[in-house]
Each structure stands twice: as structure tokens, then as C-alpha cells.
Motif scaffolding. Structure first.
Motif, PDB file in Angstrom:
ATOM      1  N   MET A  22       0.834  -1.209   0.000  1.00  0.00           N
ATOM      2  CA  MET A  22       0.000   0.000   0.000  1.00  0.00           C
ATOM      3  C   MET A  22       0.872   1.264   0.000  1.00  0.00           C
ATOM      4  N   TYR A  23       0.541   2.189  -0.862  1.00  0.00           N
ATOM      5  CA  TYR A  23       1.284   3.450  -0.911  1.00  0.00           C
ATOM      6  C   TYR A  23       0.391   4.622  -0.557  1.00  0.00           C
ATOM      7  N   PHE A  24       0.986   5.581   0.116  1.00  0.00           N
ATOM      8  CA  PHE A  24       0.293   6.821   0.451  1.00  0.00           C
ATOM      9  C   PHE A  24       0.996   7.955  -0.289  1.00  0.00           C
ATOM     10  N   GLU A  25       0.312   8.506  -1.283  1.00  0.00           N
ATOM     11  CA  GLU A  25       0.843   9.644  -2.047  1.00  0.00           C
ATOM     12  C   GLU A  25       0.498  10.918  -1.287  1.00  0.00           C
ATOM     13  N   SER A  26       1.509  11.563  -0.714  1.00  0.00           N
ATOM     14  CA  SER A  26       1.209  12.715   0.146  1.00  0.00           C
ATOM     15  C   SER A  26       1.191  14.052  -0.606  1.00  0.00           C
ATOM     16  N   HIS A  27       1.481  14.023  -1.915  1.00  0.00           N
ATOM     17  CA  HIS A  27       1.489  15.303  -2.643  1.00  0.00           C
ATOM     18  C   HIS A  27       1.485  15.081  -4.160  1.00  0.00           C
ATOM     19  N   ALA A  28       0.376  15.415  -4.798  1.00  0.00           N
ATOM     20  CA  ALA A  28       0.302  15.348  -6.260  1.00  0.00           C
ATOM     21  C   ALA A  28      -0.712  16.384  -6.738  1.00  0.00           C
ATOM     22  N   HIS A  29      -0.661  16.663  -8.041  1.00  0.00           N
ATOM     23  CA  HIS A  29      -1.548  17.703  -8.614  1.00  0.00           C
ATOM     24  C   HIS A  29      -2.355  17.096  -9.752  1.00  0.00           C
ATOM     25  N   TYR A  30      -3.361  16.299  -9.407  1.00  0.00           N
ATOM     26  CA  TYR A  30      -4.156  15.658 -10.462  1.00  0.00           C
ATOM     27  C   TYR A  30      -5.192  16.584 -11.080  1.00  0.00           C
ATOM     28  N   ASP A  31      -5.341  17.778 -10.529  1.00  0.00           N
ATOM     29  CA  ASP A  31      -6.198  18.782 -11.187  1.00  0.00           C
ATOM     30  C   ASP A  31      -5.445  19.464 -12.338  1.00  0.00           C
ATOM     31  N   ASP A  32      -4.133  19.239 -12.418  1.00  0.00           N
ATOM     32  CA  ASP A  32      -3.289  19.944 -13.395  1.00  0.00           C
ATOM     33  C   ASP A  32      -3.703  19.625 -14.833  1.00  0.00           C
ATOM     34  N   LYS A  92      -4.967   0.950  -9.081  1.00  0.00           N
ATOM     35  CA  LYS A  92      -4.695  -0.449  -9.387  1.00  0.00           C
ATOM     36  C   LYS A  92      -3.267  -0.844  -9.004  1.00  0.00           C
ATOM     37  N   ALA A  93      -2.359   0.134  -9.070  1.00  0.00           N
ATOM     38  CA  ALA A  93      -0.948  -0.133  -8.733  1.00  0.00           C
ATOM     39  C   ALA A  93      -0.704  -0.152  -7.221  1.00  0.00           C
ATOM     40  N   GLY A  94      -1.759   0.038  -6.426  1.00  0.00           N
ATOM     41  CA  GLY A  94      -1.601  -0.077  -4.976  1.00  0.00           C
ATOM     42  C   GLY A  94      -1.453   1.250  -4.246  1.00  0.00           C
ATOM     43  N   VAL A  95      -1.782   2.339  -4.928  1.00  0.00           N
ATOM     44  CA  VAL A  95      -1.781   3.641  -4.248  1.00  0.00           C
ATOM     45  C   VAL A  95      -3.164   3.814  -3.634  1.00  0.00           C
ATOM     46  N   ARG A 149       6.213  12.628 -18.027  1.00  0.00           N
ATOM     47  CA  ARG A 149       5.195  13.099 -17.089  1.00  0.00           C
ATOM     48  C   ARG A 149       5.155  12.144 -15.891  1.00  0.00           C
ATOM     49  N   ASN A 150       5.003  12.711 -14.718  1.00  0.00           N
ATOM     50  CA  ASN A 150       5.020  11.930 -13.490  1.00  0.00           C
ATOM     51  C   ASN A 150       3.610  11.479 -13.107  1.00  0.00           C
ATOM     52  N   ASP A 151       3.510  10.378 -12.378  1.00  0.00           N
ATOM     53  CA  ASP A 151       2.271  10.024 -11.683  1.00  0.00           C
ATOM     54  C   ASP A 151       2.615   9.143 -10.484  1.00  0.00           C
ATOM     55  N   SER A 152       1.637   8.844  -9.662  1.00  0.00           N
ATOM     56  CA  SER A 152       1.903   8.227  -8.356  1.00  0.00           C
ATOM     57  C   SER A 152       2.392   6.785  -8.429  1.00  0.00           C
ATOM     58  N   THR A 153       2.337   6.136  -9.588  1.00  0.00           N
ATOM     59  CA  THR A 153       2.926   4.789  -9.670  1.00  0.00           C
ATOM     60  C   THR A 153       4.435   4.871  -9.443  1.00  0.00           C
ATOM     61  N   ASN A 154       5.022   6.045  -9.650  1.00  0.00           N
ATOM     62  CA  ASN A 154       6.470   6.224  -9.449  1.00  0.00           C
ATOM     63  C   ASN A 154       6.878   6.334  -7.979  1.00  0.00           C
ATOM     64  N   LEU A 155       5.904   6.310  -7.066  1.00  0.00           N
ATOM     65  CA  LEU A 155       6.244   6.314  -5.635  1.00  0.00           C
ATOM     66  C   LEU A 155       7.175   5.162  -5.286  1.00  0.00           C
ATOM     67  N   VAL A 156       7.035   4.075  -6.023  1.00  0.00           N
ATOM     68  CA  VAL A 156       7.845   2.889  -5.744  1.00  0.00           C
ATOM     69  C   VAL A 156       9.349   3.196  -5.822  1.00  0.00           C
ATOM     70  N   TYR A 157       9.750   4.075  -6.741  1.00  0.00           N
ATOM     71  CA  TYR A 157      11.181   4.387  -6.889  1.00  0.00           C
ATOM     72  C   TYR A 157      11.691   5.219  -5.710  1.00  0.00           C
ATOM     73  N   ALA A 216       6.956   1.474   2.538  1.00  0.00           N
ATOM     74  CA  ALA A 216       5.613   1.788   2.045  1.00  0.00           C
ATOM     75  C   ALA A 216       4.607   1.790   3.197  1.00  0.00           C
ATOM     76  N   ASP A 217       4.667   0.771   4.042  1.00  0.00           N
ATOM     77  CA  ASP A 217       3.693   0.655   5.141  1.00  0.00           C
ATOM     78  C   ASP A 217       3.840   1.773   6.166  1.00  0.00           C
ATOM     79  N   GLN A 218       5.087   2.051   6.567  1.00  0.00           N
ATOM     80  CA  GLN A 218       5.279   3.070   7.604  1.00  0.00           C
ATOM     81  C   GLN A 218       4.921   4.463   7.088  1.00  0.00           C
ATOM     82  N   THR A 219       5.293   4.768   5.850  1.00  0.00           N
ATOM     83  CA  THR A 219       4.961   6.110   5.336  1.00  0.00           C
ATOM     84  C   THR A 219       3.451   6.244   5.128  1.00  0.00           C
ATOM     85  N   ALA A 220       2.780   5.125   4.809  1.00  0.00           N
ATOM     86  CA  ALA A 220       1.316   5.169   4.701  1.00  0.00           C
ATOM     87  C   ALA A 220       0.700   5.421   6.076  1.00  0.00           C
TER      88      ALA A 220
END
Ligand code: NI
Length: 255
Positions: A1-11, A27-30, A217-225, A242-246
């Protein structure tokens, strides 16, 4: 499980395929996304997105780049937006002396006005700071004791010493794609020494794409890196990071 703490999907970068991208990252687990507001319109768009996607929460606020366009009474518009059910923070707010799109004094005024708004709405803050480390620190040092929910220093780029002081003040440190860049020595040191319980991960999508996708272009699937880079530095597994940051994200944003 990933927690994306900052993104701009309204962009507007997602204008043609926003829905597909949001389905893809889920689907990628975010499992959680915090969408950060940039100005009044983007904050409103974030609220609309949060209504459509159950895993997306939003922050409302005006970025230092955009404060030039604000009128005094706009703080009341932000206050109304902050009452919406899935608004989880005030942000992104702060100081940017690199681009300096707005005069410094005006940036400071709106930073403080929005901190005061976070206090009265009982929300955490998402702080943007670029080439303005000292002034950002001074303002937060003045306010943190009366800021009930604390906040995160997003895309942290300062010194280890300052990161330690922020942690002592109860702030989280947001780690982004810069950690995967070759010249990230200072940030590596921060990640090495700041406990994982005070770190959040973020892509700042559509910006700041991590290696190996830098330039696209970036998106939250790149949190894994980013999580992988932290795991390598701290000798932990990807899953532990991933777990602790979530867990940290859920705690900060009360989710
Ligand atoms: Ni941002």
C-alpha cells in the motif's frame, strides 16, 4: 500500500487522460492520494476530484507563485472550501524565492494568513519552500505551537540540521523524486538520519519525475522508486517503507 502525500491531479497535464491515470494508480496499490491546491481554481477542482474518487483527498490553498492574484476577501473563499468533507489540509502554502513570481512580503503575508486558517479549521499544512529556508523556518517556528495538526515540509530540500528541528517541532518531512537524482547527497543524508516515522513520500506529479523515468510526465505509480531509494539508504524492505509512510500519512491527515 502506498500513500501519495502530494500530487496535482487537477493539473492540465492530465486533461486528456485523468480518469485512466487515476484508475491506473489505484490499481498499482496507491490507496491514498492527497491532491495539493495551487490556487483558488485548482483547490476547487481538487474538491471535485475528491467527490469522484474515494481514495483521493485534497488540500486547499494558494501556492506562493499565485498569491499576486489574490484579493483580501479570498481568504473567506478558502475558508468555505476548507469545510468540504474531503479536505484534509491547507496547502500548498509557503515561500518561493527561486522564481519569485510574487513579491516576498506578499508571499509571507499569505503564508501566515493561510497558517492562521489552518489553525481555525483544525487542519494540517502542506508547506512549499524553495530558496527560502530561513524565512520559512522562522515563520513556522513562530506558529507551530498553536498549529493543532502540524504539517509536512513538502519536497524537502534543506539541511539535516533544519530537518531535525522541524521534526522536533512535530512536522513531517516530505521526500520526493529528487532523492533518486545523482546530486541528491544532502537529501540522502536527511533520509539516513531522520527516523522513518517522520517521513512521507510524494511524487509532486506531474512534476519532478524520479529516475528511471525522469523527463516524462510523473504520476503516483512512481512512488515505488522513491520508497525503494529510502529502503536502500535505511537498509529496510520496500514494504516496510511503504507501510510506515502510509501509516504516517494517515496519522497526519487524520484518515
Ligand atoms: Ni506541489
Amino acid at each position: 500500500m502506498y500513500f501519495e502525500s502530494h500530487a496535482h491531479y487537477d493539473d492540465e497535464a492530465y486533461e486528456s487522460d485523468r480518469h485512466e491515470i487515476l484508475l491506473k494508480i489505484k490499481k498499482a496499490g496507491v490507496d491514498y492520494v492527497i491532491n495539493a491546491g495551487a490556487d483558488l481554481l485548482s483547490s476547487e477542482k481538487g474538491i471535485q476530484l475528491a467527490k469522484q474518487y474515494d481514495f483521493l483527498y485534497t488540500a486547499v490553498g494558494v501556492h506562493p507563485h499565485c498569491v499576486n492574484d489574490l484579493k483580501d476577501q479570498d481568504i473567506e473563499l478558502l475558508r468555505q472550501m476548507a469545510q468540504e468533507p474531503k479536505v484534509a489540509a491547507i496547502g500548498e502554502i509557503g515561500l518561493d524565492y527561486y522564481y519569485e513570481n510574487s513579491p516576498r512580503e506578499l508571499q509571507k503575508q499569505w503564508f501566515e494568513k493561510q497558517i492562521v486558517l489552518a489553525k481555525s479549521t483544525n487542519l494540517p499544512i502542506i508547506v512549499h519552500s524553495r530558496d527560502a529556508a530561513q524565512d520559512t523556518f522562522q515563520i513556522l517556528q513562530f506558529h507551530y505551537k498553536t498549529l493543532p495538526k502540524g504539517g509536512v515540509i513538502h519536497c524537502y530540500s534543506g539541511s539535516l540540521e533544519m530537518a531535525r528541528q522541524y521534526v522536533e517541532m512535530g512536522f513531517y518531512i516530505g521526500i520526493g523524486g529528487v532523492l533518486t537524482f545523482k546530486n541528491a547527497r544532502k537529501l540522502v543524508e536527511v533520509v539516513e538520519h531522520i527516523p522513518l516515522t517522520y517521513l512521507l513520500i510524494e511524487t509532486d506529479a506531474p512534476y519532478l519525475t524520479p529516475v528511471p523515468h525522469r523527463g516524462k510526465r510523473n504520476d503516483s505509480t512512481n512512488l515505488v522508486y522513491i520508497a525503494k531509494a529510502i529502503a536502500d539508504i535505511k537498509n529496510l524492505t520496500l514494504e516496510e517503507v511503504a507501510d510506515q509512510t502510509a501509516h504516517n500519512g494517515k496519522k497526519l491527515f487524520s484518515l
